[in-house]
Design a protein around this motif. Structure first.
Motif, short mmCIF file in Angstrom:
data_model
loop_
_atom_site.label_atom_id
_atom_site.label_comp_id
_atom_site.label_asym_id
_atom_site.label_seq_id
_atom_site.Cartn_x
_atom_site.Cartn_y
_atom_site.Cartn_z
N SER A 22 0.85 -1.19 0.00
CA SER A 22 0.00 0.00 0.00
C SER A 22 0.89 1.24 0.00
O SER A 22 2.11 1.16 0.21
CB SER A 22 -0.90 0.01 1.24
N ARG A 23 0.28 2.37 -0.21
CA ARG A 23 1.05 3.63 -0.20
C ARG A 23 1.77 3.80 1.14
O ARG A 23 2.95 4.14 1.17
CB ARG A 23 0.12 4.81 -0.47
N ARG A 24 1.07 3.56 2.24
CA ARG A 24 1.68 3.71 3.57
C ARG A 24 2.81 2.70 3.77
O ARG A 24 3.86 3.04 4.31
CB ARG A 24 0.61 3.56 4.65
N GLU A 25 2.60 1.48 3.32
CA GLU A 25 3.65 0.47 3.45
C GLU A 25 4.88 0.85 2.63
O GLU A 25 6.01 0.62 3.07
CB GLU A 25 3.12 -0.90 3.02
N ARG A 26 4.66 1.45 1.46
CA ARG A 26 5.81 1.92 0.66
C ARG A 26 6.56 3.02 1.40
O ARG A 26 7.79 3.06 1.38
CB ARG A 26 5.35 2.41 -0.71
N GLU A 27 5.83 3.91 2.07
CA GLU A 27 6.48 4.97 2.85
C GLU A 27 7.31 4.35 3.98
O GLU A 27 8.45 4.76 4.21
CB GLU A 27 5.44 5.91 3.46
N VAL A 28 6.73 3.38 4.67
CA VAL A 28 7.43 2.72 5.77
C VAL A 28 8.65 2.00 5.23
O VAL A 28 9.75 2.10 5.80
CB VAL A 28 6.49 1.77 6.54
N ALA A 29 8.51 1.28 4.13
CA ALA A 29 9.63 0.54 3.54
C ALA A 29 10.76 1.50 3.14
O ALA A 29 11.94 1.19 3.35
CB ALA A 29 9.16 -0.26 2.32
N ARG A 30 10.41 2.64 2.60
CA ARG A 30 11.43 3.63 2.21
C ARG A 30 12.22 4.10 3.43
O ARG A 30 13.45 4.18 3.40
CB ARG A 30 10.76 4.83 1.52
N LEU A 31 11.50 4.36 4.53
CA LEU A 31 12.17 4.82 5.74
C LEU A 31 13.00 3.71 6.39
O LEU A 31 14.09 3.97 6.92
CB LEU A 31 11.14 5.40 6.71
N ARG A 55 13.22 -11.49 5.57
CA ARG A 55 13.18 -11.75 7.01
C ARG A 55 13.70 -10.61 7.87
O ARG A 55 13.50 -10.61 9.08
CB ARG A 55 13.99 -13.00 7.33
N SER A 56 14.40 -9.67 7.27
CA SER A 56 15.01 -8.61 8.08
C SER A 56 14.92 -7.26 7.40
O SER A 56 14.74 -7.15 6.19
CB SER A 56 16.48 -8.94 8.36
N ARG A 57 15.13 -6.24 8.22
CA ARG A 57 15.16 -4.87 7.71
C ARG A 57 16.33 -4.69 6.75
O ARG A 57 16.24 -3.94 5.78
CB ARG A 57 15.28 -3.89 8.89
N VAL A 88 3.64 1.24 13.42
CA VAL A 88 4.81 1.11 12.54
C VAL A 88 5.32 -0.33 12.60
O VAL A 88 5.65 -0.92 11.56
CB VAL A 88 5.92 2.10 12.93
N GLU A 89 5.36 -0.91 13.78
CA GLU A 89 5.80 -2.30 13.93
C GLU A 89 4.94 -3.23 13.06
O GLU A 89 5.46 -4.12 12.38
CB GLU A 89 5.68 -2.70 15.40
N THR A 90 3.64 -2.99 13.06
CA THR A 90 2.73 -3.79 12.24
C THR A 90 3.00 -3.57 10.76
O THR A 90 3.04 -4.53 9.98
CB THR A 90 1.27 -3.43 12.58
N HIS A 91 3.19 -2.32 10.36
CA HIS A 91 3.49 -2.03 8.95
C HIS A 91 4.80 -2.69 8.52
O HIS A 91 4.89 -3.25 7.43
CB HIS A 91 3.58 -0.52 8.70
N VAL A 92 5.82 -2.61 9.37
CA VAL A 92 7.11 -3.22 9.04
C VAL A 92 6.95 -4.73 8.86
O VAL A 92 7.46 -5.30 7.89
CB VAL A 92 8.18 -2.89 10.10
#
Length: 72
Positions: free
Chosen positions: A16-25, A60-62, A46-50
């Motif tokens: 989703s748009r929000r998930e893309r924002e979280v992934a970018r950060l 599996r990891s950031r 944020v934990e849930t989005h990650v």
């Protein structure tokens, strides 16, 4: 016309748009607290989005999110 977005929890799908924002950060090395501050969310959200981003990307990891992100 925008493509339909999946609202279900199972399986993989487009971020989703929000998930893309979280992934970018995440790819920029931000912590959950820092992401929460930037996006005006709770750290738990944020934990849930990650977790969702990791699942949808099949990693599996950031650190793996960083490896998948395009160069800046």
């Amino acid at each position: 016309v925008a493509p339909p977005r999946s609202r279900g929890r199972g399986g993989s799908g487009a971020l989703s748009r929000r998930e893309r924002e979280v992934a970018r950060l995440v790819a920029l090395g931000k912590t959950n607290r820092e992401i929460a501050d930037v996006l005006f969310l709770s750290p738990r959200t944020v934990e849930t989005h990650v977790a969702t981003v990791l699942r949808k990307l099949g990693v599996r990891s950031r650190t793996e999110v960083v490896a998948l992100s395009p160069p800046l």
